[in-house]
Design an enzyme around this catalytic site. Sequence first.
Site, short mmCIF file in Angstrom:
data_model
loop_
_atom_site.label_atom_id
_atom_site.label_comp_id
_atom_site.label_asym_id
_atom_site.label_seq_id
_atom_site.Cartn_x
_atom_site.Cartn_y
_atom_site.Cartn_z
N CYS A 115 0.82 -1.21 0.00
CA CYS A 115 0.00 0.00 0.00
C CYS A 115 0.86 1.26 0.00
CB CYS A 115 -0.96 -0.01 1.19
SG CYS A 115 -0.19 -0.29 2.78
N HIS A 116 2.13 1.15 0.37
CA HIS A 116 3.01 2.32 0.36
C HIS A 116 3.26 2.83 -1.06
CE1 HIS A 116 5.66 -1.20 -0.04
NE2 HIS A 116 6.46 -0.42 -0.74
#
Length: 149
Positions: free
Chosen positions: A116-117
Amino acid sequence: MDQLTVASPLGPLTLLAEGEAITALVFGTGRGRKDSPLLLKAAAQLEAYFARKRQAFDLPLAPRGGQFEQTVWRALCEIPYGATETYGHLARRIDGVARAVGQACGANPIPIIIPCHRVVAADGSGGFSAPGGLDTKYKLLSLEGAALL
């Protein structure tokens, strides 16, 4: 539930597994240790990732979440190492809404492994729900050599 805490450049990370799948990765030290071959494999892959020797994870994952969240998390795994994608672009790709994509990213129970980064805002970096917030996100993107930085 099996768990194993590993050292990382971001501090201790605890991997959790049920049955034959990783269910969570949490920042911090877990309560005890009950490792398994799967957790040892996941720990080795995380170590290789942080050493820049692995760009993708090959682990069975079973994150808990709703249907839309599952769709977002699968789409996150399609974003290549070192690349970023905006919340809006990812939303269009899965026929969703950017705000809902951001919420699903924030609810991701297996950060780093489900990357998700790599999702950013069109006008900035967006957010990151892990301890350290954006600083942690920047460290992961920097590790991958993402152009955003």
